[in-house]
Design a protein around this motif. Structure first.
Motif, PDB file in Angstrom:
ATOM      1  N   GLN A 456       0.828  -1.208   0.000  1.00 39.01           N
ATOM      2  CA  GLN A 456       0.000   0.000   0.000  1.00 39.01           C
ATOM      3  C   GLN A 456       0.864   1.260   0.000  1.00 39.01           C
ATOM      4  OE1 GLN A 456      -3.255   0.595  -0.251  1.00 39.01           O
ATOM      5  NE2 GLN A 456      -3.688  -1.580  -0.568  1.00 39.01           N
ATOM      6  N   GLY A 457       2.001   1.176   0.696  1.00 34.99           N
ATOM      7  CA  GLY A 457       2.905   2.315   0.725  1.00 34.99           C
ATOM      8  C   GLY A 457       3.424   2.662  -0.658  1.00 34.99           C
ATOM      9  N   TYR A 458       3.880   1.648  -1.398  1.00 36.36           N
ATOM     10  CA  TYR A 458       4.349   1.893  -2.766  1.00 36.36           C
ATOM     11  C   TYR A 458       3.205   2.352  -3.664  1.00 36.36           C
ATOM     12  CZ  TYR A 458       8.957  -0.112  -1.865  1.00 36.36           C
ATOM     13  OH  TYR A 458      10.222  -0.340  -1.403  1.00 36.36           O
ATOM     14  N   PHE A 459       2.017   1.860  -3.397  1.00 35.36           N
ATOM     15  CA  PHE A 459       0.861   2.253  -4.219  1.00 35.36           C
ATOM     16  C   PHE A 459       0.586   3.748  -4.090  1.00 35.36           C
ATOM     17  CE2 PHE A 459      -3.730   2.996  -4.617  1.00 35.36           C
ATOM     18  CZ  PHE A 459      -3.950   2.543  -5.908  1.00 35.36           C
ATOM     19  N   VAL A 460       0.575   4.264  -2.851  1.00 32.59           N
ATOM     20  CA  VAL A 460       0.262   5.688  -2.669  1.00 32.59           C
ATOM     21  C   VAL A 460       1.436   6.582  -3.079  1.00 32.59           C
ATOM     22  CG1 VAL A 460      -1.451   5.283  -0.872  1.00 32.59           C
ATOM     23  CG2 VAL A 460       0.945   5.612  -0.223  1.00 32.59           C
ATOM     24  N   GLN A 495      -0.111   7.355   6.034  1.00 31.66           N
ATOM     25  CA  GLN A 495      -0.434   5.932   5.970  1.00 31.66           C
ATOM     26  C   GLN A 495      -0.277   5.279   7.339  1.00 31.66           C
ATOM     27  OE1 GLN A 495      -2.117   5.715   2.851  1.00 31.66           O
ATOM     28  NE2 GLN A 495      -1.270   3.648   2.997  1.00 31.66           N
ATOM     29  N   GLY A 496       0.784   5.670   8.061  1.00 34.04           N
ATOM     30  CA  GLY A 496       0.996   5.139   9.404  1.00 34.04           C
ATOM     31  C   GLY A 496      -0.114   5.535  10.361  1.00 34.04           C
ATOM     32  N   GLU A 497      -0.534   6.786  10.257  1.00 28.91           N
ATOM     33  CA  GLU A 497      -1.633   7.251  11.109  1.00 28.91           C
ATOM     34  C   GLU A 497      -2.907   6.463  10.822  1.00 28.91           C
ATOM     35  OE1 GLU A 497      -1.792  11.348  10.130  1.00 28.91           O
ATOM     36  OE2 GLU A 497      -0.150  11.930  11.468  1.00 28.91           O
ATOM     37  N   ALA A 498      -3.140   6.157   9.550  1.00 23.81           N
ATOM     38  CA  ALA A 498      -4.328   5.391   9.189  1.00 23.81           C
ATOM     39  C   ALA A 498      -4.267   3.982   9.768  1.00 23.81           C
ATOM     40  CB  ALA A 498      -4.462   5.330   7.668  1.00 23.81           C
ATOM     41  N   LEU A 499      -3.092   3.371   9.771  1.00 22.85           N
ATOM     42  CA  LEU A 499      -2.948   2.037  10.362  1.00 22.85           C
ATOM     43  C   LEU A 499      -3.272   2.058  11.849  1.00 22.85           C
ATOM     44  CD1 LEU A 499       0.331   0.638   8.710  1.00 22.85           C
ATOM     45  CD2 LEU A 499      -2.008  -0.158   8.333  1.00 22.85           C
ATOM     46  N   VAL A 500      -2.791   3.083  12.550  1.00 15.58           N
ATOM     47  CA  VAL A 500      -3.036   3.178  13.990  1.00 15.58           C
ATOM     48  C   VAL A 500      -4.518   3.432  14.269  1.00 15.58           C
ATOM     49  CG1 VAL A 500      -2.536   4.515  16.076  1.00 15.58           C
ATOM     50  CG2 VAL A 500      -0.695   3.940  14.485  1.00 15.58           C
ATOM     51  N   HIS A 501      -5.152   4.273  13.460  1.00  9.78           N
ATOM     52  CA  HIS A 501      -6.577   4.571  13.663  1.00  9.78           C
ATOM     53  C   HIS A 501      -7.441   3.332  13.438  1.00  9.78           C
ATOM     54  CE1 HIS A 501      -5.803   9.115  12.806  1.00  9.78           C
ATOM     55  NE2 HIS A 501      -5.565   8.795  14.066  1.00  9.78           N
ATOM     56  N   GLN A 522       3.043   2.320  21.255  1.00 11.47           N
ATOM     57  CA  GLN A 522       4.493   2.127  21.215  1.00 11.47           C
ATOM     58  C   GLN A 522       4.984   2.004  19.776  1.00 11.47           C
ATOM     59  OE1 GLN A 522       4.598  -1.337  23.870  1.00 11.47           O
ATOM     60  NE2 GLN A 522       6.005  -0.206  25.201  1.00 11.47           N
ATOM     61  N   ALA A 523       4.233   1.246  18.988  1.00  7.67           N
ATOM     62  CA  ALA A 523       4.632   1.025  17.597  1.00  7.67           C
ATOM     63  C   ALA A 523       4.645   2.349  16.826  1.00  7.67           C
ATOM     64  CB  ALA A 523       3.681   0.039  16.926  1.00  7.67           C
ATOM     65  N   PHE A 524       3.629   3.200  17.086  1.00  9.48           N
ATOM     66  CA  PHE A 524       3.550   4.466  16.350  1.00  9.48           C
ATOM     67  C   PHE A 524       4.669   5.416  16.776  1.00  9.48           C
ATOM     68  CE2 PHE A 524       1.492   8.679  15.462  1.00  9.48           C
ATOM     69  CZ  PHE A 524       1.512   8.547  14.086  1.00  9.48           C
ATOM     70  N   ASN A 525       4.993   5.434  18.049  1.00  8.67           N
ATOM     71  CA  ASN A 525       6.094   6.290  18.508  1.00  8.67           C
ATOM     72  C   ASN A 525       7.425   5.864  17.869  1.00  8.67           C
ATOM     73  OD1 ASN A 525       4.538   7.958  20.124  1.00  8.67           O
ATOM     74  ND2 ASN A 525       4.771   6.648  21.943  1.00  8.67           N
TER      75      ASN A 525
END
Length: 537
Positions: A456-460, A495-501, A522-525
């Motif tokens: 998904q990261g490469y896609f965006v 994208q990271g924020e969306a994963l956490v949400h 912890q993972a997001f930090n």
């Protein structure tokens, strides 16, 4: 085939797109005559276009290339003359500047008209007139858009009923080239030669990471890929296109030497074929395995492929071999295989011949700086190339100046930035893995979550990077690099924020495994810290 029918030089059969966006059919002669008014080939599949491009290039090499006496035809009257590498460059420049092909090309085609009949009692084009032991297929197998076997019928075919079992001569001509170039390995050997026949492998083009340079019109595309000199800037050997051979080769699955000339390679007969017809339609074809290039010889003569990195082995070095495209990787992620030949002592890579040729033309000030469009197309095969699973294409656009020999530092900057982008996307995958662990996932599910996040990261990032690369100013490398880093970091952070949400309550609460705690917070930090550290290459 008791009489001559459908001459490819004069009958319309090649699908093209005009500059004003209309599709039409052209004959071979019309393609060469109208090239500056045509945008590109517009076949049913992108792989079909490549097969036809190679036929057109083979005609150019055959018409203007070296003859048996080592001489070349004059552009004026066809008389035999001696040419050097510099002479050939001047010839290329003259045709490019004139924006049209000289009359001699059409005289050559007229002289060889008898070899371009699709149906002919002795020499049908790209076919073998007599194949009594061949495997028989119907029209649905010939059509690459349908491409179905006797035991695997498509549920939703593009054509049904009678339309699926027959095709026009024009359609059959296009798919004839495609089958020869991209056929799978499903056909069984039918010959009676002593010993076991070798596997034919996929058709020659099916084994390549095909690539072509695209111009503003069809004429320019043909010229850009008309490589007149070898990698060492020497002359090609005597041109031997398949249609000029005294007899068509009929032996099934035979190893042949790698050609020393372009037209012979571009018309390599990977399959022995013979179209079958009823009335005015083609209803099927006969097929045998054909020519197989000697695997012990390097195919450096091939100009339209990307290459694997060459690795040293105990008994010498591995040969440079073509590398197929990976449908899961955008072309820009492999730009190092297009721009740079590494000088590392352990691994060396070769850049595509067409790119090397364009770089040479720029060094000679024959070709000016402009956007360079490189296009690819490929078939993804399944089960050891036993069937075609998918057809895909891609393109990348960047300034031609990046392929200049003196632009190594600028190329390095782009390649390093792609490596930086890969690392940035990995941080997104790491975040997804940690969240999956926090939710209670095992190693397998966590790795799957990481792989999907990277995809998904490469896609965006895909469209933004293509835009950045196409507008990359080679005179402002530092500013361009900082611009992309800022853009990519913002995209991946979102994208990271969306994963956490989207993380579940279990991930928010977290868990401890072997004295190590996991939670989405912890993972997001950790994710934020990692992307902050990647603020510069």
């Amino acid at each position: 085939m008791d009489k001559k029918e459908f001459n490819l030089l004069k009958e319309p059969w090649i699908r093209v797109l005009t500059l004003d966006g209309h599709e039409k059919l052209c004959s071979l002669i019309e393609v060469f005559e109208e090239g500056v008014f045509l945008k590109e080939l517009s076949g049913e599949l992108p792989t079909q276009n490549f097969a036809i491009y190679r036929l057109l290039l083979a005609i150019l090499h055959a018409a203007f290339g070296k003859r048996e006496d080592g001489m070349y035809p004059s552009l004026d009257d066809g008389s035999h003359i001696e040419l050097s590498a510099e002479d050939l460059l001047l010839r290329w420049k003259t045709i490019w500047n004139n924006k049209s092909f000289p009359e001699y090309l059409f005289e050559y085609l007229d002289e060889n008209e008898d070899r371009f009949w699709l149906f002919h009692p002795e020499r049908p084009f790209f076919q073998v007139s007599k194949m009594p032991v061949a495997t028989s297929y119907d029209a649905a197998k010939l059509n690459g858009e349908l491409s179905e076997s006797a035991n695997k019928i498509r549920l939703f075919p593009l054509r049904t009923g009678k339309e699926k079992q027959q095709m026009t001569y024009a359609e059959a001509a296009r798919w004839l080239l495609h089958v020869n170039a991209f056929d799978d390995t499903s056909a069984k050997p039918r010959g009676t030669r002593e010993g076991k026949l070798p596997s034919p492998g996929a058709g020659w083009l099916g084994r390549l990471g095909l690539i072509i340079a695209e111009g503003d019109n069809l004429f320019e595309t043909l010229l850009l890929n008309w490589v007149l000199l070898t990698e060492d800037k020497d002359l090609w050997g005597v041109e031997r296109p398949t249609w000029q051979a005294d007899e068509a080769r009929t032996e099934e699955r035979v190893y042949v030497n790698v050609p020393d000339n372009q037209s012979e390679l571009l018309t390599l007969q990977s399959r022995r074929l013979l179209l079958q017809r009823e009335g005015t339609y083609v209803t099927g074809y006969l097929l045998l395995g054909g020519d197989i290039l000697d695997p012990e010889q390097e195919v450096g003569v091939e100009q339209m492929t990307i290459w694997r990195k060459r690795e040293k082995v105990k008994e010498g070095e591995r040969l440079n071999t073509p590398r197929r495209h990976n449908p899961e990787r955008q072309l820009w992620r492999d730009i190092d295989s297009l721009l740079l030949a590494s000088e590392d002592s352990d691994k060396k890579s070769r850049i595509p011949g067409v790119v090397s040729w364009l770089s040479f033309l720029m060094r000679k000030n024959i070709l000016k700086d402009a956007p360079l469009i490189l296009k690819t197309a490929s078939i993804q095969y399944g089960d050891k190339d036993f069937f075609a699973a998918d057809v895909f294409e891609d393109k990348v656009i960047f300034a031609r100046s990046l392929i200049r020999e003196e632009s190594e530092a600028k190329r390095d900057a782009v390649i390093e930035l792609i490596s930086w982008t890969d690392d940035l996307v990995k941080t997104l995958g790491s975040l997804a893995r940690q969240i999956n662990f926090a939710e209670g996932g095992d190693l397998k599910s966590a790795n799957a979550a990481a792989a999907e996040a990277r995809r998904q990261g490469y896609f965006v990032l895909d469209i933004p990077f293509r835009h950045w690369l196409s507008t990359f100013n080679t005179e402002k490398v530092l500013e361009e690099r900082e611009s992309w880093q800022k853009t990519a970091t913002n995209i991946i952070r979102k994208q990271g924020e969306a994963l956490v949400h989207k993380a579940s309550y279990k991930a928010i609460k977290g868990r401890t495994v072997e004295d190590k705690s996991y939670s989405s917070a912890q993972a997001f930090n950790y994710f934020l810290a990692m992307i902050k550290r990647k603020g510069a290459v």
